[in-house]
Scaffold this active site. Structure first.
Site, PDB file in Angstrom:
ATOM      1  N   GLY A 210       0.830  -1.192   0.000  1.00  0.00           N
ATOM      2  CA  GLY A 210       0.000   0.000   0.000  1.00  0.00           C
ATOM      3  C   GLY A 210       0.870   1.249   0.000  1.00  0.00           C
ATOM      4  N   LEU A 211       0.375   2.307   0.648  1.00  0.00           N
ATOM      5  CA  LEU A 211       1.092   3.584   0.717  1.00  0.00           C
ATOM      6  C   LEU A 211       1.463   4.096  -0.660  1.00  0.00           C
ATOM      7  CD1 LEU A 211       3.448   3.203   3.807  1.00  0.00           C
ATOM      8  CD2 LEU A 211       1.303   4.433   3.633  1.00  0.00           C
ATOM      9  N   CYS A 212       0.521   3.993  -1.588  1.00  0.00           N
ATOM     10  CA  CYS A 212       0.809   4.566  -2.892  1.00  0.00           C
ATOM     11  C   CYS A 212      -0.410   5.324  -3.389  1.00  0.00           C
ATOM     12  CB  CYS A 212       1.261   3.509  -3.885  1.00  0.00           C
ATOM     13  SG  CYS A 212       0.353   1.982  -3.782  1.00  0.00           S
ATOM     14  N   GLY A 213      -0.971   6.137  -2.539  1.00  0.00           N
ATOM     15  CA  GLY A 213      -2.066   7.005  -2.947  1.00  0.00           C
ATOM     16  C   GLY A 213      -3.291   6.208  -3.347  1.00  0.00           C
TER      17      GLY A 213
ATOM     18  N   PHE B 115      -3.637   4.473  -6.020  1.00  0.00           N
ATOM     19  CA  PHE B 115      -3.265   3.451  -7.008  1.00  0.00           C
ATOM     20  C   PHE B 115      -4.141   2.202  -6.911  1.00  0.00           C
ATOM     21  CE2 PHE B 115      -0.754  -0.229  -8.292  1.00  0.00           C
ATOM     22  CZ  PHE B 115      -0.268   0.166  -9.509  1.00  0.00           C
TER      23      PHE B 115
END
Lengths: 132, 284
Positions: free
Chosen positions: B87-90, B92
């Site tokens: 995760g941690l990709c906006g 996406f």
């Protein structure tokens, strides 16, 4: 002497892009040579040795599968695996050969058998090129 | 008013978060660069496979190989949902998941193949149609893995009577822009191009074998390209998300420091008043 252009493309890079005098390609129905003004031709390849001739010297590559097209003195090859003589890891090839042989003896299903056979062929090509 | 130590702790924790997001941004940007190089390197191969297939299709309109045929409307359908493992990709993953949910709601009997953990985790709870999942694909990008996945899809199509297989993934537009797209994977549609060769080739062993093998290669390279694009898009999205997280953290630290100083000052003032009034009391 006129030349033909060879391009070898892999999914990860363009491996070869250069001019040679003539080449010998391991086609699925047998090795064939390509000189200048070869007729347009398209075929599969089998595991074998690709030989590129330039000024009386030869470069040899182990090549495993793919396609070759000949058109207007340009030979284009798309393949997944290709290795130059000095890039082959002999230990790995031998290990692969043994593994494939073992699997050939034990495998029951048709698909496994064909896969192992292909792996064995690839290993043998690598070793053949190495031992010269 | 908040106590001094609380604010100090808060500042400390925001600072360490900022360090992490900043480091993640750097890592993502270097991975993005690598992914972009991979995409460029794969292009000549992909283009050439496409070109030959296009040429063959153009010449052999009468010989209809199933790989190149029109989709069979009544047969089963499948969709490949490509998300990231992390995760941690906006937005996406959320964008893909939203689109996938929409798709599944409007085509409830479509079978699903998941690439990446995030999509799998979400869809598993909401659908019973997941027939295969591939995870940890994007750490070590490897053509052999993508080839294995594409062989599975080819088997579905050629042997198990699926009529159409589509892929839902994030297309890489630029480092800061990703588009969710649905692409038809099978049957194969070679991209139209100008470079159709007018040559009459000799075939060995025969046309059908060549078309079948080339079609397979095309699917391999298509899946490979989609994986490369998705991974580049993921890194791009992560870079942007982490960049704004870092900026937000910096803003928050500034705010907290201001607050901290204010509280500190008022505490000192109170203390001085206490001391002064104490001294006054003694001097009297």
């Amino acid at each position: 002497m006129s030349k033909i252009t060879i391009e070898v493309m892999q999914p990860s890079q363009v491996k070869i892009s250069d001019e040679y005098d003539h080449v010998i390609v391991p086609g699925s129905e047998g090795d064939f040579g390509v000189y200048e003004d070869h007729t347009p031709f398209i075929t599969k390849m089998r595991p074998g040795i690709l030989q590129l001739y330039k000024n009386n010297s030869v470069e040899k590559y182990a090549i495993h599968d793919g396609f070759v097209t000949v058109e207007n003195n340009v030979v284009k090859i798309v393949c997944e695996n290709i290795e130059k003589e000095n890039e082959i890891d002999k230990g790995r090839a031998e290990a692969a050969k043994e593994r494939a042989e073992k699997r050939l003896r034990s495998s029951e299903s048709d698909i496994d058998f064909r896969r192992a056979e292909l792996a064995l062929k690839k290993a043998l090509v690598r070793l053949k090129l190495q031992s010269r | 008013m908040a106590n001094l130590r609380d604010i100090k702790n808060r500042i400390k924790s925001v600072k360490s978060t900022k360090q992490i997001t900043n480091a993640m941004k750097m890592v993502a940007s270097s991975k993005l660069r690598k992914a972009q190089i991979n995409i460029l390197n794969a292009r000549p191969y992909a283009d050439y496979v496409n070109e030959i297939l296009r040429t063959l299709k153009y010449k052999n309109i009468q010989s209809q190989h199933p790989l190149l045929d029109d989709p069979r409307e009544k047969a089963k359908k499948a969709i490949v949902v490509v998300t990231a493992d992390k995760g941690l990709c906006g937005s996406f993953n959320t964008n893909i998941i939203r689109k996938a949910t929409e798709y599944i709601n409007s085509h409830p009997d479509t079978d699903i193949i998941c690439f990446g953990k995030k999509g799998r985790d979400y869809l598993k709870k909401r659908s019973d149609n997941i027939i295969r999942e591939y995870t940890d694909l994007f750490n070590e990008m490897n053509f052999d893995v993508s080839k294995e996945a594409s062989e599975f899809l080819l088997d579905l199509f050629l042997k198990e009577n699926y009529g159409k297989i589509e892929v839902l993934y994030n297309e890489f537009k630029s480092a800061i822009q990703q588009n969710v797209v649905v692409k038809q994977l099978l049957p194969v549609i070679p991209i139209e191009s100008e470079d159709v060769s007018k040559m009459d080739f000799l075939y060995e062993p025969d046309e059908d074998t060549i078309i079948e093998e080339l079609g397979r290669k095309y699917v391999h390279v298509d899946i490979w390209r989609i994986m490369l694009e998705s991974s580049a898009a993921e890194q791009g999205a992560r870079m942007t998300a982490m960049d704004s997280a870092t900026i937000n953290a910096a803003e928050m630290i500034e705010h907290l420091t201001l607050n901290y100083n204010r509280v500190r000052q008022s505490a000192i003032t109170t203390e001085i008043i206490e001391i002064a009034s104490g001294a006054e009391a003694i001097n009297l």
